[in-house]
Write a protein that holds these residues in place. Structure first.
Motif, PDB file in Angstrom:
ATOM      1  N   SER A  17       0.834  -1.208   0.000  1.00 12.36           N
ATOM      2  CA  SER A  17       0.000   0.000   0.000  1.00 12.36           C
ATOM      3  C   SER A  17       0.864   1.252   0.000  1.00 12.36           C
ATOM      4  CB  SER A  17      -0.938  -0.004   1.204  1.00 12.36           C
ATOM      5  OG  SER A  17      -1.839  -1.104   1.147  1.00 12.36           O
ATOM      6  N   TRP A  18       1.940   1.241   0.812  1.00 11.03           N
ATOM      7  CA  TRP A  18       2.857   2.378   0.789  1.00 11.03           C
ATOM      8  C   TRP A  18       3.435   2.565  -0.608  1.00 11.03           C
ATOM      9  CZ3 TRP A  18       2.335   5.605   4.475  1.00 11.03           C
ATOM     10  CH2 TRP A  18       2.176   5.218   5.810  1.00 11.03           C
ATOM     11  N   ALA A  19       3.856   1.461  -1.214  1.00 13.47           N
ATOM     12  CA  ALA A  19       4.463   1.534  -2.543  1.00 13.47           C
ATOM     13  C   ALA A  19       3.482   2.071  -3.573  1.00 13.47           C
ATOM     14  CB  ALA A  19       4.971   0.154  -2.960  1.00 13.47           C
ATOM     15  N   ALA A  20       2.210   1.637  -3.474  1.00 11.03           N
ATOM     16  CA  ALA A  20       1.201   2.097  -4.425  1.00 11.03           C
ATOM     17  C   ALA A  20       0.951   3.593  -4.282  1.00 11.03           C
ATOM     18  CB  ALA A  20      -0.098   1.317  -4.221  1.00 11.03           C
ATOM     19  N   ALA A  21       0.917   4.081  -3.036  1.00  6.98           N
ATOM     20  CA  ALA A  21       0.687   5.508  -2.800  1.00  6.98           C
ATOM     21  C   ALA A  21       1.852   6.334  -3.341  1.00  6.98           C
ATOM     22  CB  ALA A  21       0.498   5.770  -1.311  1.00  6.98           C
ATOM     23  N   VAL A  22       3.065   5.907  -3.058  1.00  3.33           N
ATOM     24  CA  VAL A  22       4.249   6.623  -3.542  1.00  3.33           C
ATOM     25  C   VAL A  22       4.276   6.640  -5.065  1.00  3.33           C
ATOM     26  CG1 VAL A  22       6.769   6.549  -3.673  1.00  3.33           C
ATOM     27  CG2 VAL A  22       5.619   6.206  -1.471  1.00  3.33           C
ATOM     28  N   ALA A  23       3.984   5.494  -5.687  1.00  2.41           N
ATOM     29  CA  ALA A  23       4.009   5.408  -7.149  1.00  2.41           C
ATOM     30  C   ALA A  23       2.958   6.311  -7.774  1.00  2.41           C
ATOM     31  CB  ALA A  23       3.796   3.960  -7.587  1.00  2.41           C
ATOM     32  N   ALA A  24       1.754   6.365  -7.184  1.00  2.00           N
ATOM     33  CA  ALA A  24       0.680   7.193  -7.732  1.00  2.00           C
ATOM     34  C   ALA A  24       1.050   8.666  -7.703  1.00  2.00           C
ATOM     35  CB  ALA A  24      -0.613   6.949  -6.956  1.00  2.00           C
ATOM     36  N   ILE A  25       1.698   9.101  -6.628  1.00  2.00           N
ATOM     37  CA  ILE A  25       2.080  10.514  -6.507  1.00  2.00           C
ATOM     38  C   ILE A  25       3.249  10.841  -7.426  1.00  2.00           C
ATOM     39  CG2 ILE A  25       3.014  12.243  -4.923  1.00  2.00           C
ATOM     40  CD1 ILE A  25       1.366  10.826  -2.697  1.00  2.00           C
ATOM     41  N   ARG A  26       4.233   9.974  -7.456  1.00  2.00           N
ATOM     42  CA  ARG A  26       5.412  10.240  -8.282  1.00  2.00           C
ATOM     43  C   ARG A  26       5.095  10.219  -9.779  1.00  2.00           C
ATOM     44  NH1 ARG A  26       9.982   6.704  -4.972  1.00  2.00           N
ATOM     45  NH2 ARG A  26      10.449   8.325  -3.413  1.00  2.00           N
ATOM     46  N   ALA A  27       4.036   9.510 -10.162  1.00  2.00           N
ATOM     47  CA  ALA A  27       3.689   9.409 -11.584  1.00  2.00           C
ATOM     48  C   ALA A  27       3.018  10.661 -12.116  1.00  2.00           C
ATOM     49  CB  ALA A  27       2.774   8.205 -11.808  1.00  2.00           C
ATOM     50  N   ALA A 121     -15.218  10.142  -9.723  1.00  2.00           N
ATOM     51  CA  ALA A 121     -14.762  11.033 -10.790  1.00  2.00           C
ATOM     52  C   ALA A 121     -13.674  10.412 -11.658  1.00  2.00           C
ATOM     53  CB  ALA A 121     -14.251  12.345 -10.192  1.00  2.00           C
ATOM     54  N   GLY A 122     -13.224   9.231 -11.297  1.00  2.00           N
ATOM     55  CA  GLY A 122     -12.248   8.527 -12.123  1.00  2.00           C
ATOM     56  C   GLY A 122     -10.817   8.623 -11.651  1.00  2.00           C
ATOM     57  N   ALA A 123     -10.538   9.485 -10.705  1.00  2.00           N
ATOM     58  CA  ALA A 123      -9.169   9.640 -10.201  1.00  2.00           C
ATOM     59  C   ALA A 123      -8.918   8.648  -9.070  1.00  2.00           C
ATOM     60  CB  ALA A 123      -8.951  11.056  -9.689  1.00  2.00           C
ATOM     61  N   PRO A 124      -7.689   8.160  -8.942  1.00  2.00           N
ATOM     62  CA  PRO A 124      -7.370   7.311  -7.789  1.00  2.00           C
ATOM     63  C   PRO A 124      -7.461   8.109  -6.494  1.00  2.00           C
ATOM     64  CG  PRO A 124      -5.375   7.863  -9.004  1.00  2.00           C
ATOM     65  CD  PRO A 124      -6.528   8.353  -9.835  1.00  2.00           C
ATOM     66  N   ALA A 125      -7.928   7.465  -5.436  1.00  2.00           N
ATOM     67  CA  ALA A 125      -8.072   8.111  -4.136  1.00  2.00           C
ATOM     68  C   ALA A 125      -7.201   7.387  -3.113  1.00  2.00           C
ATOM     69  CB  ALA A 125      -9.522   8.110  -3.686  1.00  2.00           C
ATOM     70  N   ILE A 126      -6.306   8.142  -2.476  1.00  2.00           N
ATOM     71  CA  ILE A 126      -5.449   7.607  -1.417  1.00  2.00           C
ATOM     72  C   ILE A 126      -6.002   8.082  -0.080  1.00  2.00           C
ATOM     73  CG2 ILE A 126      -3.124   7.558  -0.452  1.00  2.00           C
ATOM     74  CD1 ILE A 126      -2.068   8.233  -3.252  1.00  2.00           C
ATOM     75  N   VAL A 127      -6.241   7.161   0.836  1.00  2.00           N
ATOM     76  CA  VAL A 127      -6.821   7.487   2.138  1.00  2.00           C
ATOM     77  C   VAL A 127      -5.769   7.337   3.225  1.00  2.00           C
ATOM     78  CG1 VAL A 127      -8.571   6.861   3.842  1.00  2.00           C
ATOM     79  CG2 VAL A 127      -9.122   6.776   1.401  1.00  2.00           C
ATOM     80  N   GLU A 156       4.828   9.693   7.656  1.00  2.00           N
ATOM     81  CA  GLU A 156       5.514   8.536   7.076  1.00  2.00           C
ATOM     82  C   GLU A 156       5.485   8.571   5.554  1.00  2.00           C
ATOM     83  OE1 GLU A 156       5.678   3.670   7.333  1.00  2.00           O
ATOM     84  OE2 GLU A 156       4.747   4.837   8.943  1.00  2.00           O
ATOM     85  N   LEU A 157       4.334   8.946   4.979  1.00  2.00           N
ATOM     86  CA  LEU A 157       4.257   9.010   3.523  1.00  2.00           C
ATOM     87  C   LEU A 157       5.156  10.120   2.979  1.00  2.00           C
ATOM     88  CD1 LEU A 157       3.138   7.943   0.905  1.00  2.00           C
ATOM     89  CD2 LEU A 157       1.092   9.365   1.237  1.00  2.00           C
ATOM     90  N   LEU A 158       5.207  11.252   3.662  1.00  2.00           N
ATOM     91  CA  LEU A 158       6.115  12.318   3.240  1.00  2.00           C
ATOM     92  C   LEU A 158       7.563  11.840   3.255  1.00  2.00           C
ATOM     93  CD1 LEU A 158       4.583  15.422   5.071  1.00  2.00           C
ATOM     94  CD2 LEU A 158       4.626  15.017   2.604  1.00  2.00           C
ATOM     95  N   THR A 159       7.920  11.094   4.295  1.00  2.00           N
ATOM     96  CA  THR A 159       9.280  10.572   4.387  1.00  2.00           C
ATOM     97  C   THR A 159       9.576   9.631   3.231  1.00  2.00           C
ATOM     98  OG1 THR A 159       9.256  10.755   6.794  1.00  2.00           O
ATOM     99  CG2 THR A 159      10.889   9.279   5.831  1.00  2.00           C
TER     100      THR A 159
END
Length: 343
Positions: A17-27, A121-127, A156-159
């Motif tokens: 889950s951490w990896a998916a969140a980081v990948a979604a933001i970095r993309a 709306a079609g966008a990925p949502a990170i909670v 943690e996600l910011l780090t």
């Protein structure tokens, strides 16, 4: 120890889950429209986590950032000076079709109000959340019930994104951490204090923050509190003999003292201090016949289970829900559930 995790603390969020969140933001391209959302009637953890994370995204170069919450656009006075507050917009100004949605401190769709439409709306949502009662909304779930505040998850996600703390990010996260731990009175985990120390090391002033957030209120709010506390009711037999103390505040109370709803949020603290009661409840009128209910326990009752049974959520010692009827009717629905959920 994984990056972003304080010494001695293990995150309950899976690595995937951490990896998916980081990948979604970095993309995302840096000019992508990113919508950040927290819950209705936002508190310090909701606003602090959201704005602190938004400032972190801005440090990464993102320019299309908007932050909002459902309902009336009324930011509580103590939080109006938070860094990043300029990113806040009223609900109607939220992006209609953002490239990414980030949701903070929201345990279920009911806490998103009309903004729940954005989930379709079609966008990925990170909670990012820390409520054990979280219903699993969104596409990427960063929900850690062991975290004392959503700001722990945000940090943690910011780090993991490589964002270094500065004083503005740290102030937001510190406010979030301090408000959800009762100024650190309700935490034993050393990692929480280690995180606070790391935030303070950026140069923020805990004393100034505490005075602004906890120790400053209008004179009218003090007078209103006196009235509301004066009508408190003690039921020693409730909660299996552990005791219940409760009170209520109405819209008329606010109008009479010319106060805004946020001043009612701190009333639970003196109520919970009653020696003869394990459980404290404050019932606050939102609109005619609709009430926001705050529950606290000293450990004898799992008030999260009570709140979930009544359509809300929260933690074992602190929870809430929305109710309809009169205050007496609301309490009548709570009392049987207290005895059924003894810790």
């Amino acid at each position: 120890m994984r990056p972003g995790v304080e010494p001695g603390r293990t995150s309950a969020v899976p690595e995937a889950s951490w990896a998916a969140a980081v990948a979604a933001i970095r993309a995302l391209p840096r000019d992508a429209e990113v919508q950040l959302i927290c819950h209705v009637n936002p508190d310090g953890d909701a606003l602090g986590s959201m704005l602190g994370f938004a400032l972190g995204l801005r440090r990464l170069g993102f320019t299309g950032l908007r932050a909002t919450f459902p309902g009336q656009f009324d930011v509580p006075e103590p939080y109006r000076a938070l860094p990043g507050a300029e990113l806040l917009v009223p609900e109607p100004q939220a992006y209609g079709k953002p490239a990414l949605i980030l949701i903070f401190d929201v345990a279920g769709e009911s806490r998103l109000g009309d903004l729940v439409r954005l989930l379709d709306a079609g966008a990925p949502a990170i909670v990012l959340d820390h409520h054990a009662s979280n219903t699993g909304l969104g596409d990427v779930s960063l929900v850690d019930p062991a975290a004392v505040a959503t700001s722990v998850v945000a940090d943690e996600l910011l780090t993991r994104l490589g964002v270094e703390l500065d004083a503005e990010i740290a102030e937001c996260l510190y406010v979030a951490l301090a408000t959800d731990t009762g100024s650190f009175k309700f935490v034993r985990d050393p990692s929480v204090h280690e995180l606070a120390a790391r935030l303070i090391a950026t140069g923020i002033s805990p004393g100034d923050i505490a005075r602004r957030i906890f120790d400053t209120r209008p004179f009218g709010a003090m007078k209103l509190a006196g009235e509301v506390l004066g009508r408190a009711v003690l039921d020693p037999a409730a909660a299996g003999g552990r005791g219940l103390v409760w009170t209520f505040a109405t819209s008329a109370d606010l109008e009479r003292h010319n106060q805004r709803p946020y001043v009612l949020d701190s009333l639970i603290d003196p109520v919970r201090g009653v020696a003869e009661a394990d459980v404290a409840v404050v019932v606050k009128e939102q609109t005619a016949g609709e009430w926001s209910v705050s529950l606290r326990s000293k450990g004898g009752v799992d008030v999260s289970a009570v709140a979930v049974a009544l359509g809300g959520g929260g933690h074992r010692l602190a929870a809430g829900f929305t109710a309809h009827g009169t205050p007496d009717e609301v309490i009548a629905r709570i009392v049987p559930l207290l005895a059924a959920n003894l810790s």
